[in-house]
Write a protein that holds these residues in place. Structure first.
Motif, PDB file in Angstrom:
ATOM      1  N   GLN A  60      29.341  32.937  45.281  1.00 48.23           N
ATOM      2  CA  GLN A  60      29.345  33.014  46.743  1.00 48.23           C
ATOM      3  C   GLN A  60      30.369  32.061  47.348  1.00 48.23           C
ATOM      4  O   GLN A  60      31.056  32.405  48.314  1.00 48.23           O
ATOM      5  CB  GLN A  60      27.942  32.739  47.282  1.00 48.23           C
ATOM      6  N   LEU A  61      30.506  30.874  46.759  1.00 47.54           N
ATOM      7  CA  LEU A  61      31.544  29.935  47.215  1.00 47.54           C
ATOM      8  C   LEU A  61      32.936  30.510  46.976  1.00 47.54           C
ATOM      9  O   LEU A  61      33.842  30.342  47.809  1.00 47.54           O
ATOM     10  CB  LEU A  61      31.406  28.594  46.502  1.00 47.54           C
ATOM     11  N   CYS A  66      37.921  33.002  49.234  1.00 43.26           N
ATOM     12  CA  CYS A  66      38.848  34.126  49.434  1.00 43.26           C
ATOM     13  C   CYS A  66      38.966  34.485  50.910  1.00 43.26           C
ATOM     14  O   CYS A  66      40.049  34.828  51.384  1.00 43.26           O
ATOM     15  CB  CYS A  66      38.394  35.337  48.632  1.00 43.26           C
ATOM     16  N   ILE A  67      37.881  34.391  51.638  1.00 43.41           N
ATOM     17  CA  ILE A  67      37.905  34.684  53.077  1.00 43.41           C
ATOM     18  C   ILE A  67      38.661  33.583  53.820  1.00 43.41           C
ATOM     19  O   ILE A  67      39.534  33.862  54.638  1.00 43.41           O
ATOM     20  CB  ILE A  67      36.464  34.803  53.631  1.00 43.41           C
ATOM     21  N   LYS A  72      43.396  38.104  49.303  1.00 40.34           N
ATOM     22  CA  LYS A  72      42.931  39.453  48.971  1.00 40.34           C
ATOM     23  C   LYS A  72      43.061  39.756  47.481  1.00 40.34           C
ATOM     24  O   LYS A  72      42.178  40.366  46.883  1.00 40.34           O
ATOM     25  CB  LYS A  72      43.686  40.494  49.791  1.00 40.34           C
ATOM     26  N   THR A  73      44.151  39.341  46.880  1.00 39.67           N
ATOM     27  CA  THR A  73      44.346  39.592  45.457  1.00 39.67           C
ATOM     28  C   THR A  73      43.274  38.879  44.637  1.00 39.67           C
ATOM     29  O   THR A  73      42.688  39.468  43.721  1.00 39.67           O
ATOM     30  CB  THR A  73      45.745  39.130  45.014  1.00 39.67           C
ATOM     31  N   GLU A  74      43.008  37.623  44.973  1.00 42.87           N
ATOM     32  CA  GLU A  74      41.983  36.871  44.266  1.00 42.87           C
ATOM     33  C   GLU A  74      40.605  37.476  44.501  1.00 42.87           C
ATOM     34  O   GLU A  74      39.764  37.484  43.599  1.00 42.87           O
ATOM     35  CB  GLU A  74      42.002  35.398  44.686  1.00 42.87           C
ATOM     36  N   PHE A  75      40.370  38.014  45.702  1.00 44.19           N
ATOM     37  CA  PHE A  75      39.086  38.659  45.982  1.00 44.19           C
ATOM     38  C   PHE A  75      38.889  39.859  45.062  1.00 44.19           C
ATOM     39  O   PHE A  75      37.803  40.051  44.508  1.00 44.19           O
ATOM     40  CB  PHE A  75      38.997  39.089  47.452  1.00 44.19           C
ATOM     41  N   CYS A 120      32.090  40.085  52.735  1.00 42.70           N
ATOM     42  CA  CYS A 120      33.438  39.510  52.638  1.00 42.70           C
ATOM     43  C   CYS A 120      34.497  40.601  52.517  1.00 42.70           C
ATOM     44  O   CYS A 120      35.565  40.498  53.123  1.00 42.70           O
ATOM     45  CB  CYS A 120      33.519  38.561  51.443  1.00 42.70           C
ATOM     46  N   ALA A 121      34.210  41.632  51.743  1.00 39.55           N
ATOM     47  CA  ALA A 121      35.168  42.737  51.600  1.00 39.55           C
ATOM     48  C   ALA A 121      35.434  43.399  52.942  1.00 39.55           C
ATOM     49  O   ALA A 121      36.573  43.761  53.257  1.00 39.55           O
ATOM     50  CB  ALA A 121      34.649  43.767  50.595  1.00 39.55           C
ATOM     51  N   ILE A 122      34.402  43.532  53.744  1.00 35.64           N
ATOM     52  CA  ILE A 122      34.558  44.131  55.068  1.00 35.64           C
ATOM     53  C   ILE A 122      35.356  43.198  55.980  1.00 35.64           C
ATOM     54  O   ILE A 122      36.231  43.650  56.716  1.00 35.64           O
ATOM     55  CB  ILE A 122      33.175  44.462  55.665  1.00 35.64           C
ATOM     56  N   LYS A 123      35.077  41.900  55.909  1.00 33.27           N
ATOM     57  CA  LYS A 123      35.784  40.933  56.769  1.00 33.27           C
ATOM     58  C   LYS A 123      37.287  40.933  56.522  1.00 33.27           C
ATOM     59  O   LYS A 123      38.061  40.744  57.457  1.00 33.27           O
ATOM     60  CB  LYS A 123      35.234  39.527  56.553  1.00 33.27           C
TER      61      LYS A 123
END
Length: 172
Positions: A60-61, A66-67, A72-75, A120-123
Motif C-alpha cells: 500500500q505504501l 507511485c501516486i 506510472k511505469t513503476e505502478f 490508485c490506478a483510477i487516480k
C-alpha cells in the motif's frame, strides 16, 4: 546570476531553470532508490504468513509512492509484481508458513490492498491496470469459501465509480 553559454543553451532547449535541473538531479536518484527498496522488500516478504500484514502495508505504501511521484511505469510493474506474488501464494500454498487465502483475515488483507490498488490506478488514469485489478479482486473473491467484508469494498467502489465512468468515456 552569471549565465554561461551552457546554461543559456540548456534554458533555451529544455525550458528549465537551474533550480529545476538541480531538483531533478537530486530527486531522481532518491526516487529510484526508494522504488528499488519497495520492490525488494515486497519480494522478500511475499509468501510468509508471519509477515503478511507487513507485506500488505508495504504494498500500500508503494502504491501511494507511485501516486505521489506520478510513477506510472513503476505502478504497472508493482501491479504485475503483486499479481505474480498472489500466483506464487496459490502455487505454494502447501508449504509451511505460506499464506492461506481461505483464512478470512488473509483474504481481507489482500482484498483491501487490491481495492487501494484500484483506487490508485483510477487516480493516475491507468484504465488497463484498473481493469486487471478488478479481475484480481474477482479472482480473490472466487478463491474464498467465505464471503469477505463488504462494507469497505462497497465504500471504495462507490468512490471509484466516477473515475471508472470517466475512463470509459475517454476510451470511447
Amino acid at each position: 546570476m552569471l549565465y554561461t553559454p551552457e546554461t543559456l543553451m540548456l534554458a533555451t532547449v529544455s525550458g528549465e531553470d537551474d533550480q529545476d535541473r538541480a531538483d531533478r538531479t537530486v530527486l531522481t536518484p532518491w526516487v529510484k532508490f526508494l522504488w528499488e527498496v519497495y520492490r525488494h522488500v515486497l519480494d522478500i516478504l511475499k509468501n510468509n504468513n508471519k509477515v503478511e500484514k507487513l507485506y500488505q502495508d508495504m504494498a500500500q505504501l508503494a502504491f501511494s509512492f507511485c501516486i505521489k511521484y506520478e510513477r506510472k511505469t513503476e505502478f504497472r510493474k508493482l501491479s504485475d509484481s503483486v499479481r505474480n506474488h498472489l500466483n506464487l501464494i496459490i502455487k505454494h500454498s502447501y508449504q509451511a508458513n505460506s499464506i492461506n487465502l481461505n483464512d478470512p483475515v488473509s483474504l481481507q488483507l489482500h482484498l483491501d490492498t487490491r481495492l487501494i490498488q484500484l483506487d490508485c490506478a483510477i487516480k493516475i488514469s491507468l484504465w488497463q491496470e484498473a481493469i486487471k485489478t478488478i479481475n484480481d479482486i474477482h479472482s480473490l473473491m472466487q478463491l474464498s469459501k467465505k464471503k469477505p467484508k463488504t462494507a469497505s469494498s462497497c465504500k471504495l467502489l462507490q468512490e471509484a465509480s466516477p473515475g471508472l465512468q470517466q475512463g470509459q468515456q475517454q476510451a470511447l
